[in-house]
Design a protein around this motif. Structure first.
Motif, PDB file in Angstrom:
ATOM      1  N   TYR A 184       0.845  -1.206   0.000  1.00 55.78           N
ATOM      2  CA  TYR A 184       0.000   0.000   0.000  1.00 55.78           C
ATOM      3  C   TYR A 184       0.871   1.243   0.000  1.00 55.78           C
ATOM      4  O   TYR A 184       2.076   1.203   0.284  1.00 55.78           O
ATOM      5  N   GLU A 227      -8.745   3.088  -0.512  1.00 60.41           N
ATOM      6  CA  GLU A 227      -9.438   3.129   0.777  1.00 60.41           C
ATOM      7  C   GLU A 227      -9.583   4.561   1.267  1.00 60.41           C
ATOM      8  O   GLU A 227      -8.615   5.329   1.279  1.00 60.41           O
ATOM      9  N   PRO A 284      -7.383   3.437   7.809  1.00 67.47           N
ATOM     10  CA  PRO A 284      -7.895   3.051   6.483  1.00 67.47           C
ATOM     11  C   PRO A 284      -9.136   2.175   6.623  1.00 67.47           C
ATOM     12  O   PRO A 284      -9.323   1.483   7.632  1.00 67.47           O
ATOM     13  N   ALA A 285      -9.968   2.197   5.607  1.00 68.35           N
ATOM     14  CA  ALA A 285     -11.251   1.492   5.675  1.00 68.35           C
ATOM     15  C   ALA A 285     -11.093  -0.002   5.922  1.00 68.35           C
ATOM     16  O   ALA A 285     -11.935  -0.614   6.587  1.00 68.35           O
ATOM     17  N   LEU A 286     -10.029  -0.618   5.419  1.00 67.86           N
ATOM     18  CA  LEU A 286      -9.818  -2.042   5.668  1.00 67.86           C
ATOM     19  C   LEU A 286      -9.545  -2.326   7.139  1.00 67.86           C
ATOM     20  O   LEU A 286      -9.739  -3.447   7.605  1.00 67.86           O
ATOM     21  N   ARG A 296      -6.329   9.197   0.716  1.00 67.49           N
ATOM     22  CA  ARG A 296      -6.680   7.783   0.642  1.00 67.49           C
ATOM     23  C   ARG A 296      -5.427   6.912   0.766  1.00 67.49           C
ATOM     24  O   ARG A 296      -4.310   7.369   0.521  1.00 67.49           O
ATOM     25  N   ALA A 343     -14.730  -4.476  -2.101  1.00 71.65           N
ATOM     26  CA  ALA A 343     -15.259  -3.134  -2.329  1.00 71.65           C
ATOM     27  C   ALA A 343     -16.779  -3.103  -2.198  1.00 71.65           C
ATOM     28  O   ALA A 343     -17.355  -2.104  -1.736  1.00 71.65           O
ATOM     29  N   VAL A 385     -14.373   1.459   0.787  1.00 69.63           N
ATOM     30  CA  VAL A 385     -13.376   0.742  -0.031  1.00 69.63           C
ATOM     31  C   VAL A 385     -13.880   0.752  -1.471  1.00 69.63           C
ATOM     32  O   VAL A 385     -15.022   0.408  -1.743  1.00 69.63           O
TER      33      VAL A 385
END
Length: 306
Positions: free
Chosen positions: A148, A169, A246-248, A266, A297, A303
């Motif tokens: 990432y 994300e 982060p969204a994850l 992001r 997603a 995501v």
């Protein structure tokens, strides 16, 4: 060195009883079969056929060789099948690297589907941050890695590696239950007086946080650090601070959250690999990652497919 083609011809000669019949069976000339048998005799340093005007007669050495040749040819055929499957990406070994949140959210579906469609391929997983995984890729200790980077922390991947974007994300603001900003739309500057929970000081996530806050005119006051998002969420849930993850790394319902309207930063998830020709199985693993990215997603808020 014994030639497998000559062994195959040898078995047919023994079965048919003559060079001429073997030649007709195999689509060769009689001369070609005779030359192959002569080459085989030189390789094994033994006379395999007694030749006279009436034909050929196998020697005891030929019988000894024949007993073992079929097992050798069977094993060689299996080897050829495996090589063919490997060249088509259906057999072999993929060494995969990933970072923890991708391992948790992206890989279970990806590896499960890959195992169903590519049962002949063994996958070994090693976890680490990009700074650990990229050198392993360059040294060919890994075939493929999920890594990432953040918008505010520019990163160039080595030219020797191919990069395929998987996901984007959003960053999610985590708040303790009952926080005054819970469920609100706020500006990042509204958080100037908050205590923060963040990842390790030298991580790109922590650097991204500092740079985003600097744009908003303040330095975040970080009291607690952990590279485990489960730990970060627990710290936030007990009121020790706020966090930007982060969204994850976010589990909905575990803590309160708010929307930062002026934050466009992001985190981007990328698959890195060397030339696919060096390991054809990598393409199948990449396809599984793409499918899992689409599913992720659709499943997780914040995501987006790359």
């Amino acid at each position: 060195m014994i030639n497998a083609l000559h062994l195959r011809t040898f078995i047919v000669v023994l079965r048919t009883g003559s060079f001429a019949e073997a030649a007709r069976s195999l689509g060769y000339t009689g001369s070609a079969v005779s030359q192959q048998m002569s080459c085989l005799e030189r390789s094994v340093k033994m006379t395999l056929f007694e030749r006279d005007a009436h034909g050929i007669r196998p020697t005891p050495s030929a019988g000894f060789l024949a007993e073992r040749a079929q097992d050798v040819l069977t094993a060689f055929a299996a080897f050829e099948d495996e090589v063919k499957a490997m060249s088509e990406g259906n057999f072999g070994h993929v060494r995969l690297g990933s970072f923890p949140t991708a391992s948790q959210q992206l890989l279970p579906s990806s590896l499960s589907n890959f195992a169903r469609t590519h049962g002949g391929i063994r996958v070994d997983l090693d976890e680490g941050e990009p700074d650990v995984l990229v050198p392993l890729l360059l040294d060919r200790d890994l075939d493929l890695a999920v890594v990432y980077h953040y918008d505010l922390v520019p990163r160039k991947w080595p030219k020797a590696l191919q990069a395929e974007p998987l996901l984007h994300e959003e960053l999610v603001l985590l708040l303790p239950p009952g926080h005054r900003f819970a469920g609100s739309e706020i500006s990042l500057a509204d958080l100037e007086k908050e205590t923060w929970v963040a990842t390790g000081e030298r991580t790109s996530g922590a650097l991204s946080l500092r740079r985003a806050c600097a744009r908003a005119g303040f330095e975040p006051e970080v009291h607690y650090r952990s590279d485990d998002y489960d730990v970060i969420r627990r710290f936030v849930s007990t009121g020790l601070g706020v966090a930007l993850v982060p969204a994850l790394g976010h589990v909905r319902g575990s803590v309160a959250s708010a929307t930062i309207v002026d934050l466009s930063v992001r985190r981007h998830v990328v698959a890195l690999h060397g030339p696919s020709a060096s390991n054809p199985a990598v393409e199948g693993a990449l396809a599984a990652l793409r499918n899992a990215s689409t599913e992720t997603a659709q499943r997780l808020h914040g995501v987006h497919i790359a």
